[in-house]
Scaffold this motif. Structure first.
Motif, PDB file in Angstrom:
ATOM      1  N   ALA A  48       0.838  -1.201   0.000  1.00 15.97           N
ATOM      2  CA  ALA A  48       0.000   0.000   0.000  1.00 15.97           C
ATOM      3  C   ALA A  48       0.870   1.246   0.000  1.00 15.97           C
ATOM      4  O   ALA A  48       2.002   1.242   0.513  1.00 15.97           O
ATOM      5  N   PHE A  49       0.340   2.331  -0.566  1.00 13.82           N
ATOM      6  CA  PHE A  49       1.078   3.591  -0.560  1.00 13.82           C
ATOM      7  C   PHE A  49       1.147   4.139   0.862  1.00 13.82           C
ATOM      8  O   PHE A  49       0.220   3.944   1.667  1.00 13.82           O
ATOM      9  N   PRO A  50       2.224   4.845   1.177  1.00 15.32           N
ATOM     10  CA  PRO A  50       2.315   5.479   2.506  1.00 15.32           C
ATOM     11  C   PRO A  50       1.302   6.613   2.616  1.00 15.32           C
ATOM     12  O   PRO A  50       0.802   7.115   1.602  1.00 15.32           O
ATOM     13  N   SER A  51       1.011   7.028   3.837  1.00 17.40           N
ATOM     14  CA  SER A  51       0.011   8.083   4.028  1.00 17.40           C
ATOM     15  C   SER A  51       0.585   9.381   4.573  1.00 17.40           C
ATOM     16  O   SER A  51      -0.114  10.406   4.589  1.00 17.40           O
ATOM     17  N   ASP A  52       1.830   9.389   5.027  1.00 19.96           N
ATOM     18  CA  ASP A  52       2.391  10.630   5.564  1.00 19.96           C
ATOM     19  C   ASP A  52       2.885  11.523   4.428  1.00 19.96           C
ATOM     20  O   ASP A  52       3.420  11.048   3.425  1.00 19.96           O
ATOM     21  N   ILE A  53       2.699  12.813   4.600  1.00 21.54           N
ATOM     22  CA  ILE A  53       2.980  13.799   3.557  1.00 21.54           C
ATOM     23  C   ILE A  53       4.444  13.779   3.127  1.00 21.54           C
ATOM     24  O   ILE A  53       4.759  13.843   1.927  1.00 21.54           O
ATOM     25  N   THR A  55       6.701  11.383   3.114  1.00 20.97           N
ATOM     26  CA  THR A  55       7.024  10.230   2.274  1.00 20.97           C
ATOM     27  C   THR A  55       6.369  10.355   0.909  1.00 20.97           C
ATOM     28  O   THR A  55       6.964   9.997  -0.119  1.00 20.97           O
ATOM     29  N   LEU A  56       5.151  10.871   0.863  1.00 22.09           N
ATOM     30  CA  LEU A  56       4.460  11.055  -0.411  1.00 22.09           C
ATOM     31  C   LEU A  56       5.171  12.094  -1.284  1.00 22.09           C
ATOM     32  O   LEU A  56       5.214  11.956  -2.510  1.00 22.09           O
ATOM     33  N   GLU A  57       5.714  13.142  -0.662  1.00 23.53           N
ATOM     34  CA  GLU A  57       6.483  14.132  -1.422  1.00 23.53           C
ATOM     35  C   GLU A  57       7.725  13.495  -2.021  1.00 23.53           C
ATOM     36  O   GLU A  57       8.085  13.759  -3.178  1.00 23.53           O
ATOM     37  N   MET A  58       8.396  12.648  -1.259  1.00 25.37           N
ATOM     38  CA  MET A  58       9.574  11.944  -1.773  1.00 25.37           C
ATOM     39  C   MET A  58       9.186  11.025  -2.922  1.00 25.37           C
ATOM     40  O   MET A  58       9.895  10.937  -3.929  1.00 25.37           O
ATOM     41  N   PHE A  59       8.039  10.354  -2.769  1.00 24.49           N
ATOM     42  CA  PHE A  59       7.552   9.473  -3.826  1.00 24.49           C
ATOM     43  C   PHE A  59       7.334  10.263  -5.113  1.00 24.49           C
ATOM     44  O   PHE A  59       7.777   9.866  -6.197  1.00 24.49           O
ATOM     45  N   HIS A  60       6.666  11.419  -5.011  1.00 25.57           N
ATOM     46  CA  HIS A  60       6.396  12.232  -6.199  1.00 25.57           C
ATOM     47  C   HIS A  60       7.684  12.733  -6.834  1.00 25.57           C
ATOM     48  O   HIS A  60       7.849  12.721  -8.055  1.00 25.57           O
ATOM     49  N   THR A  82       9.082   4.562 -10.718  1.00 26.24           N
ATOM     50  CA  THR A  82       9.462   5.116  -9.420  1.00 26.24           C
ATOM     51  C   THR A  82      10.963   5.348  -9.316  1.00 26.24           C
ATOM     52  O   THR A  82      11.437   5.832  -8.289  1.00 26.24           O
ATOM     53  N   GLY A  83      11.689   4.983 -10.368  1.00 28.30           N
ATOM     54  CA  GLY A  83      13.120   5.254 -10.380  1.00 28.30           C
ATOM     55  C   GLY A  83      13.936   4.325  -9.520  1.00 28.30           C
ATOM     56  O   GLY A  83      15.093   4.610  -9.202  1.00 28.30           O
ATOM     57  N   GLN A  84      13.356   3.203  -9.123  1.00 32.60           N
ATOM     58  CA  GLN A  84      14.083   2.273  -8.265  1.00 32.60           C
ATOM     59  C   GLN A  84      15.217   1.563  -9.015  1.00 32.60           C
ATOM     60  O   GLN A  84      16.207   1.179  -8.423  1.00 32.60           O
ATOM     61  N   ALA A  85      15.042   1.375 -10.310  1.00 30.21           N
ATOM     62  CA  ALA A  85      16.094   0.746 -11.112  1.00 30.21           C
ATOM     63  C   ALA A  85      16.168   1.457 -12.458  1.00 30.21           C
ATOM     64  O   ALA A  85      15.147   1.648 -13.116  1.00 30.21           O
ATOM     65  N   LYS A  86      17.342   1.851 -12.863  1.00 26.81           N
ATOM     66  CA  LYS A  86      17.515   2.583 -14.104  1.00 26.81           C
ATOM     67  C   LYS A  86      17.104   1.716 -15.293  1.00 26.81           C
ATOM     68  O   LYS A  86      17.508   0.567 -15.421  1.00 26.81           O
ATOM     69  N   GLY A  87      16.265   2.303 -16.145  1.00 27.83           N
ATOM     70  CA  GLY A  87      15.823   1.584 -17.328  1.00 27.83           C
ATOM     71  C   GLY A  87      14.731   0.572 -17.076  1.00 27.83           C
ATOM     72  O   GLY A  87      14.353  -0.174 -17.976  1.00 27.83           O
ATOM     73  N   SER A  88      14.195   0.521 -15.849  1.00 29.76           N
ATOM     74  CA  SER A  88      13.136  -0.441 -15.550  1.00 29.76           C
ATOM     75  C   SER A  88      11.841  -0.012 -16.233  1.00 29.76           C
ATOM     76  O   SER A  88      11.611   1.171 -16.463  1.00 29.76           O
ATOM     77  N   PRO A  89      10.966  -0.970 -16.575  1.00 33.37           N
ATOM     78  CA  PRO A  89       9.704  -0.620 -17.238  1.00 33.37           C
ATOM     79  C   PRO A  89       8.798   0.153 -16.296  1.00 33.37           C
ATOM     80  O   PRO A  89       8.970   0.110 -15.068  1.00 33.37           O
ATOM     81  N   PRO A  90       7.830   0.877 -16.835  1.00 35.75           N
ATOM     82  CA  PRO A  90       6.911   1.648 -15.989  1.00 35.75           C
ATOM     83  C   PRO A  90       6.209   0.745 -14.972  1.00 35.75           C
ATOM     84  O   PRO A  90       5.772  -0.349 -15.310  1.00 35.75           O
ATOM     85  N   ASP A  91       6.137   1.207 -13.730  1.00 36.28           N
ATOM     86  CA  ASP A  91       5.451   0.429 -12.704  1.00 36.28           C
ATOM     87  C   ASP A  91       4.291   1.201 -12.084  1.00 36.28           C
ATOM     88  O   ASP A  91       3.718   0.761 -11.086  1.00 36.28           O
ATOM     89  N   LEU A  92       3.935   2.332 -12.718  1.00 40.26           N
ATOM     90  CA  LEU A  92       2.830   3.126 -12.213  1.00 40.26           C
ATOM     91  C   LEU A  92       1.957   3.631 -13.360  1.00 40.26           C
ATOM     92  O   LEU A  92       2.453   3.928 -14.448  1.00 40.26           O
ATOM     93  N   LYS A  93       0.673   3.721 -13.105  1.00 46.83           N
ATOM     94  CA  LYS A  93      -0.274   4.385 -14.010  1.00 46.83           C
ATOM     95  C   LYS A  93      -0.758   5.626 -13.273  1.00 46.83           C
ATOM     96  O   LYS A  93      -1.258   5.535 -12.150  1.00 46.83           O
ATOM     97  N   LEU A  94      -0.584   6.798 -13.879  1.00 51.30           N
ATOM     98  CA  LEU A  94      -0.953   8.061 -13.252  1.00 51.30           C
ATOM     99  C   LEU A  94      -2.140   8.691 -13.966  1.00 51.30           C
ATOM    100  O   LEU A  94      -2.201   8.692 -15.193  1.00 51.30           O
ATOM    101  N   ASN A  95      -3.075   9.206 -13.196  1.00 57.93           N
ATOM    102  CA  ASN A  95      -4.172  10.021 -13.725  1.00 57.93           C
ATOM    103  C   ASN A  95      -4.054  11.410 -13.131  1.00 57.93           C
ATOM    104  O   ASN A  95      -3.882  11.549 -11.914  1.00 57.93           O
ATOM    105  N   LEU A  96      -4.148  12.428 -13.978  1.00 53.27           N
ATOM    106  CA  LEU A  96      -4.035  13.814 -13.523  1.00 53.27           C
ATOM    107  C   LEU A  96      -5.280  14.584 -13.943  1.00 53.27           C
ATOM    108  O   LEU A  96      -5.707  14.479 -15.104  1.00 53.27           O
ATOM    109  N   ILE A  97      -5.872  15.325 -13.026  1.00 54.33           N
ATOM    110  CA  ILE A  97      -7.018  16.184 -13.322  1.00 54.33           C
ATOM    111  C   ILE A  97      -6.614  17.608 -12.989  1.00 54.33           C
ATOM    112  O   ILE A  97      -6.395  17.944 -11.818  1.00 54.33           O
ATOM    113  N   SER A  98      -6.490  18.462 -13.998  1.00 48.20           N
ATOM    114  CA  SER A  98      -6.035  19.831 -13.759  1.00 48.20           C
ATOM    115  C   SER A  98      -6.610  20.784 -14.806  1.00 48.20           C
ATOM    116  O   SER A  98      -6.425  20.567 -16.007  1.00 48.20           O
ATOM    117  N   PRO A  99      -7.337  21.814 -14.365  1.00 49.85           N
ATOM    118  CA  PRO A  99      -7.660  22.106 -12.961  1.00 49.85           C
ATOM    119  C   PRO A  99      -8.819  21.252 -12.465  1.00 49.85           C
ATOM    120  O   PRO A  99      -9.774  21.004 -13.203  1.00 49.85           O
TER     121      PRO A  99
END
Length: 240
Positions: A48-53, A55-60, A82-99
């Motif tokens: 699960a994703f962490p909930s403290d701000i 850690t979430l800032e570091m994640f972003h 997430t940048g854990q390994a250079k050249g690794s395949p995408p491990d996240l799907k992001l959705n952005l709503i702005s504004p």
């Protein structure tokens, strides 16, 4: 070596043979391999994703290789690592709503859920006016952008002009914005009808049965043609 240390030492010894299964939308995999020539199963599931701000800032801040999958109105979706390994395949799907709006914030915030039995009266007095208001405020602009050819045209899998060219039966099939476009175990496609007079299931009647059966046939046919790894009896279709 204590019991915990001995157990932890087993994981680095695991030698992968093949992927056995992938489920829960690709969030869990079961691998078949061996440890010291003994057959071994290893199941990995994303935590699960962490909930403290902090850690979430570091994640972003550690997101890399962000690749846009599509944009429609205020909605954007991406693959990223997430940048854990250079050249690794995408491990996240992001959705952005702005504004985003207050309604978006409320929608994605924790909220209580109640079961309501909708009567014709509740629909006419409350549900229908709410739907009308959403359309007037532009909440369906992303749908109209697709139907009218302004967005996501390269993603369209199938377009049907309607039986015998009947314009009020035309529809198209495209990937849902919440699907990562590659994990077939979580395949999610969206069929959008061209006509604008069907608001809810209450607008359907017996005269639509032949058309709905035609849609089901064409959607299944187009899906298995686009994704040959899937058979027609593995698909689940529903309306909302």
């Amino acid at each position: 070596m204590d019991e915990n240390a001995a157990s932890e030492a087993l994981v680095p010894q695991f030698k992968l043979n093949r992927l056995l299964n992938q489920d829960q939308g690709g969030c869990r995999v079961t691998l078949l391999g061996s440890i010291e020539d003994e057959p071994t199963l290893l199941t990995a599931e994303r935590a699960a994703f962490p909930s403290d701000i902090k850690t979430l800032e570091m994640f972003h801040n550690n997101l890399v290789d962000v690749k846009n999958l599509g944009t429609n109105d205020i909605y954007h979706w991406y693959l990223a690592s997430t940048g854990q390994a250079k050249g690794s395949p995408p491990d996240l799907k992001l959705n952005l709503i702005s504004p985003c709006t207050e309604k978006h914030i409320k929608k994605y915030s924790p909220q209580g859920v109640r079961m309501v039995t909708e009567t014709p009266g509740i629909y006419e007095d409350h549900v229908r006016p709410y739907i009308v208001k959403q359309r007037e405020e532009g909440r369906l602009d992303w749908v109209f952008n697709i139907l009218e050819g302004r967005k996501e045209q390269n993603d369209i899998i199938y377009r049907d002009p309607g039986q015998d060219g009947a314009k009020d039966e035309a529809f198209l099939l495209a990937p849902d914005l919440n699907w990562d476009r590659k994990t077939l175990t979580s395949l999610h496609l969206l069929a959008l009808v061209e006509r604008r007079d069907l608001w809810t299931l209450r607008d359907l009647n017996q005269s639509h049965i032949v058309w709905l059966k035609h849609m089901r046939e064409k959607v299944v046919e187009a899906t298995v043609k686009k994704y040959p790894e899937i058979d027609h009896d593995q698909l689940k279709l529903y309306m909302h």
